[in-house]
Design a protein around this motif. Structure first.
Motif, PDB file in Angstrom:
ATOM      1  N   MET A 274       0.813  -1.217   0.000  1.00 50.80           N
ATOM      2  CA  MET A 274       0.000   0.000   0.000  1.00 50.80           C
ATOM      3  C   MET A 274       0.845   1.265   0.000  1.00 50.80           C
ATOM      4  SD  MET A 274      -2.867  -1.034   2.841  1.00 50.80           S
ATOM      5  CE  MET A 274      -3.232   0.699   3.131  1.00 50.80           C
ATOM      6  N   LEU A 275       2.074   1.169   0.503  1.00 55.33           N
ATOM      7  CA  LEU A 275       2.885   2.358   0.759  1.00 55.33           C
ATOM      8  C   LEU A 275       3.009   3.297  -0.437  1.00 55.33           C
ATOM      9  CD1 LEU A 275       4.737   3.939   2.699  1.00 55.33           C
ATOM     10  CD2 LEU A 275       6.634   2.517   1.898  1.00 55.33           C
ATOM     11  N   PRO A 276       3.451   2.836  -1.626  1.00 57.46           N
ATOM     12  CA  PRO A 276       3.616   3.791  -2.730  1.00 57.46           C
ATOM     13  C   PRO A 276       2.314   4.440  -3.165  1.00 57.46           C
ATOM     14  CG  PRO A 276       3.872   1.547  -3.507  1.00 57.46           C
ATOM     15  CD  PRO A 276       3.859   1.474  -2.013  1.00 57.46           C
ATOM     16  N   TYR A 277       1.202   3.703  -3.078  1.00 58.05           N
ATOM     17  CA  TYR A 277      -0.080   4.255  -3.508  1.00 58.05           C
ATOM     18  C   TYR A 277      -0.605   5.276  -2.500  1.00 58.05           C
ATOM     19  CZ  TYR A 277       0.145   0.346  -6.729  1.00 58.05           C
ATOM     20  OH  TYR A 277       0.551  -0.517  -7.700  1.00 58.05           O
ATOM     21  N   VAL A 278      -0.478   4.967  -1.214  1.00 55.96           N
ATOM     22  CA  VAL A 278      -0.953   5.901  -0.190  1.00 55.96           C
ATOM     23  C   VAL A 278      -0.154   7.199  -0.237  1.00 55.96           C
ATOM     24  CG1 VAL A 278      -1.128   6.306   2.296  1.00 55.96           C
ATOM     25  CG2 VAL A 278      -1.816   4.101   1.340  1.00 55.96           C
ATOM     26  N   LEU A 279       1.176   7.086  -0.299  1.00 63.32           N
ATOM     27  CA  LEU A 279       2.003   8.286  -0.334  1.00 63.32           C
ATOM     28  C   LEU A 279       1.786   9.078  -1.619  1.00 63.32           C
ATOM     29  CD1 LEU A 279       5.328   6.892   1.193  1.00 63.32           C
ATOM     30  CD2 LEU A 279       3.555   8.251   2.313  1.00 63.32           C
ATOM     31  N   SER A 280       1.575   8.384  -2.731  1.00 64.56           N
ATOM     32  CA  SER A 280       1.319   9.074  -3.996  1.00 64.56           C
ATOM     33  C   SER A 280      -0.022   9.796  -3.968  1.00 64.56           C
ATOM     34  CB  SER A 280       1.358   8.076  -5.161  1.00 64.56           C
ATOM     35  OG  SER A 280       2.639   7.496  -5.276  1.00 64.56           O
ATOM     36  N   ILE A 281      -1.029   9.173  -3.341  1.00 59.17           N
ATOM     37  CA  ILE A 281      -2.335   9.829  -3.224  1.00 59.17           C
ATOM     38  C   ILE A 281      -2.219  11.093  -2.390  1.00 59.17           C
ATOM     39  CG2 ILE A 281      -4.621   9.603  -2.189  1.00 59.17           C
ATOM     40  CD1 ILE A 281      -4.574   6.661  -3.053  1.00 59.17           C
ATOM     41  N   LEU A 282      -1.467  11.020  -1.299  1.00 56.15           N
ATOM     42  CA  LEU A 282      -1.263  12.203  -0.463  1.00 56.15           C
ATOM     43  C   LEU A 282      -0.581  13.316  -1.251  1.00 56.15           C
ATOM     44  CD1 LEU A 282      -0.140  10.590   2.924  1.00 56.15           C
ATOM     45  CD2 LEU A 282      -2.353  11.651   2.390  1.00 56.15           C
ATOM     46  N   ALA A 283       0.450  12.946  -2.014  1.00 52.38           N
ATOM     47  CA  ALA A 283       1.138  13.946  -2.824  1.00 52.38           C
ATOM     48  C   ALA A 283       0.210  14.515  -3.891  1.00 52.38           C
ATOM     49  CB  ALA A 283       2.373  13.325  -3.473  1.00 52.38           C
ATOM     50  N   LEU A 284      -0.618  13.655  -4.461  1.00 54.08           N
ATOM     51  CA  LEU A 284      -1.549  14.092  -5.501  1.00 54.08           C
ATOM     52  C   LEU A 284      -2.575  15.072  -4.941  1.00 54.08           C
ATOM     53  CD1 LEU A 284      -2.518  13.729  -8.434  1.00 54.08           C
ATOM     54  CD2 LEU A 284      -3.925  11.830  -7.637  1.00 54.08           C
ATOM     55  N   VAL A 285      -3.094  14.772  -3.740  1.00 51.90           N
ATOM     56  CA  VAL A 285      -4.084  15.650  -3.120  1.00 51.90           C
ATOM     57  C   VAL A 285      -3.491  17.028  -2.854  1.00 51.90           C
ATOM     58  CG1 VAL A 285      -5.419  16.030  -1.016  1.00 51.90           C
ATOM     59  CG2 VAL A 285      -5.455  13.791  -2.124  1.00 51.90           C
ATOM     60  N   LEU A 286      -2.252  17.053  -2.399  1.00 48.03           N
ATOM     61  CA  LEU A 286      -1.612  18.330  -2.072  1.00 48.03           C
ATOM     62  C   LEU A 286      -1.359  19.185  -3.312  1.00 48.03           C
ATOM     63  CD1 LEU A 286       0.974  17.138   0.604  1.00 48.03           C
ATOM     64  CD2 LEU A 286      -1.161  18.385   0.999  1.00 48.03           C
ATOM     65  N   VAL A 287      -1.025  18.528  -4.412  1.00 52.28           N
ATOM     66  CA  VAL A 287      -0.658  19.252  -5.623  1.00 52.28           C
ATOM     67  C   VAL A 287      -1.881  19.561  -6.494  1.00 52.28           C
ATOM     68  CG1 VAL A 287       0.653  19.116  -7.783  1.00 52.28           C
ATOM     69  CG2 VAL A 287       1.672  18.306  -5.645  1.00 52.28           C
ATOM     70  N   ALA A 288      -2.848  18.635  -6.543  1.00 54.55           N
ATOM     71  CA  ALA A 288      -3.960  18.752  -7.496  1.00 54.55           C
ATOM     72  C   ALA A 288      -4.838  19.969  -7.241  1.00 54.55           C
ATOM     73  CB  ALA A 288      -4.814  17.486  -7.456  1.00 54.55           C
ATOM     74  N   ARG A 289      -4.874  20.446  -6.005  1.00 55.85           N
ATOM     75  CA  ARG A 289      -5.717  21.609  -5.699  1.00 55.85           C
ATOM     76  C   ARG A 289      -5.314  22.836  -6.505  1.00 55.85           C
ATOM     77  NH1 ARG A 289      -6.263  21.554   0.924  1.00 55.85           N
ATOM     78  NH2 ARG A 289      -7.403  19.585   1.110  1.00 55.85           N
ATOM     79  N   LYS A 290      -4.019  22.949  -6.776  1.00 55.49           N
ATOM     80  CA  LYS A 290      -3.517  24.129  -7.469  1.00 55.49           C
ATOM     81  C   LYS A 290      -3.226  23.858  -8.950  1.00 55.49           C
ATOM     82  CE  LYS A 290      -1.331  25.821  -3.218  1.00 55.49           C
ATOM     83  NZ  LYS A 290      -0.053  26.255  -2.578  1.00 55.49           N
ATOM     84  N   ALA A 291      -3.563  22.655  -9.406  1.00 55.53           N
ATOM     85  CA  ALA A 291      -3.253  22.294 -10.788  1.00 55.53           C
ATOM     86  C   ALA A 291      -4.149  23.053 -11.764  1.00 55.53           C
ATOM     87  CB  ALA A 291      -3.426  20.786 -10.988  1.00 55.53           C
ATOM     88  N   ALA A 292      -3.543  23.614 -12.803  1.00 58.92           N
ATOM     89  CA  ALA A 292      -4.289  24.332 -13.842  1.00 58.92           C
ATOM     90  C   ALA A 292      -4.531  23.380 -15.008  1.00 58.92           C
ATOM     91  CB  ALA A 292      -3.509  25.560 -14.290  1.00 58.92           C
TER      92      ALA A 292
END
Length: 306
Positions: A274-292
């Motif tokens: 689960m580790l790579p998917y959970v950490l990637s989801i967290l990174a995605l959530v943090l970045v996606a908010r500001k994605a244009a």
């Protein structure tokens, strides 16, 4: 201390780059499609088809780069079908993409069963050799397909931001009406972007059978296509950040493999998976908010409509 030893081991970073290679190629493919305004959820199946077609071509006698070319053409063919459904007929991009995934996967598995009806163990081919002539240790342990993936990142950025073709692709993904007003064919540009992006997806699949492994087996793509779709959002639709996203996911994936090997029975192995998917989801959530995101993404366009 074990984690520190792992991070200081060149073999670990060699594995990171190897794991990242199909993700880099697949993410660039998705990026081209989405920059033109089309979501291509057919990537999972296109990668399967590219893996099978490239491997079968080499097994049948073509050279390795010939197998890569066959994989690219296979991906391009499915991309053309996807473009006909989503651009020509303006059908749902979600439904069409999932249909392409199921079709490409089923045809690949059927083709394997027809080609090898009585074989229990997948036949093998001679894969790409490592580039021992390079002076950089981590790169010298890779195959030429990894070097190709790394070189395609600046090439994609240059084409996207420094050429008329890239400008046209970005225009049809942002404002197809304005692109049409400038004399750009939205249908032709989107179709070309989908075909080119799907060809990269096919090459991404062929990496697994012609470089990482030497055979084709079922479920070998294992969700990599869906990861590429998420990585494009993480990258804010930019090639350079797409490279970083692929390396980040590969880092977590390689790390969980090392933790499984050294962790003993301390934790269930599912926790490490689960580790790579959970950490990637967290990174995605943090970045996606500001994605244009491209403003015309997933919006069908019909010529003359406003």
């Amino acid at each position: 201390m074990e984690i520190l030893d792992t991070l200081l081991n060149p073999a670990f970073w060699t594995a990171v780059l190897r794991i990242a290679t199909p993700l880099i190629l697949g993410t660039l493919g998705v990026l081209w499609c989405e920059r033109a305004g089309v979501l291509n959820l057919g990537i999972e199946g296109i990668m399967v088809a590219g893996a099978f077609a490239g491997w079968l071509a080499v097994y049948s006698g073509l050279p390795l780069w010939g197998g890569v070319a066959v994989a690219a053409l296979t991906g391009a063919a499915f991309g053309l079908l996807h473009a006909a459904l989503t651009v020509g007929l303006a059908l749902s991009q979600h439904v069409a993409g999932l249909g392409i995934t199921m079709l490409a996967t089923a045809l690949s598995y059927y083709g394997y069963r027809v080609s090898f009806p009585k074989v229990n163990t997948p036949p093998t081919v001679e894969p790409f050799a490592t580039m021992d002539w390079l002076p950089i240790p981590i790169l010298s342990a890779q195959t030429p397909m990894t070097l190709l993936a790394l070189l395609l990142v600046p090439v994609a950025a240059w084409v996207l931001y420094r050429t008329p073709v890239g400008l046209a692709v970005r225009m049809v993904g942002e404002n197809p009406q304005a692109a049409e007003g400038q004399g750009i064919s939205v249908a032709a540009t989107r179709t070309g972007a989908i075909v080119a992006g799907s060809a990269l997806m096919g090459i991404a699949g062929s990496f697994l059978t012609l470089s990482a492994f030497n055979a084709f087996f079922f479920n070998m793509i294992n969700g990599r296509g869906w990861i590429c779709v998420a990585l494009v959002v993480f990258a804010s639709w930019r090639p350079g950040k797409a490279l970083l996203g692929a390396l980040l996911f590969a880092f977590f994936d390689a790390l969980q493999l090392r933790l499984q090997q050294s962790g003993g029975a301390a934790l269930p192995y599912q926790m490490y998976l689960m580790l790579p998917y959970v950490l990637s989801i967290l990174a995605l959530v943090l970045v996606a908010r500001k994605a244009a995101y491209p403003q015309a993404l997933m919006k069908p366009y019909r010529k003359g409509e406003r």
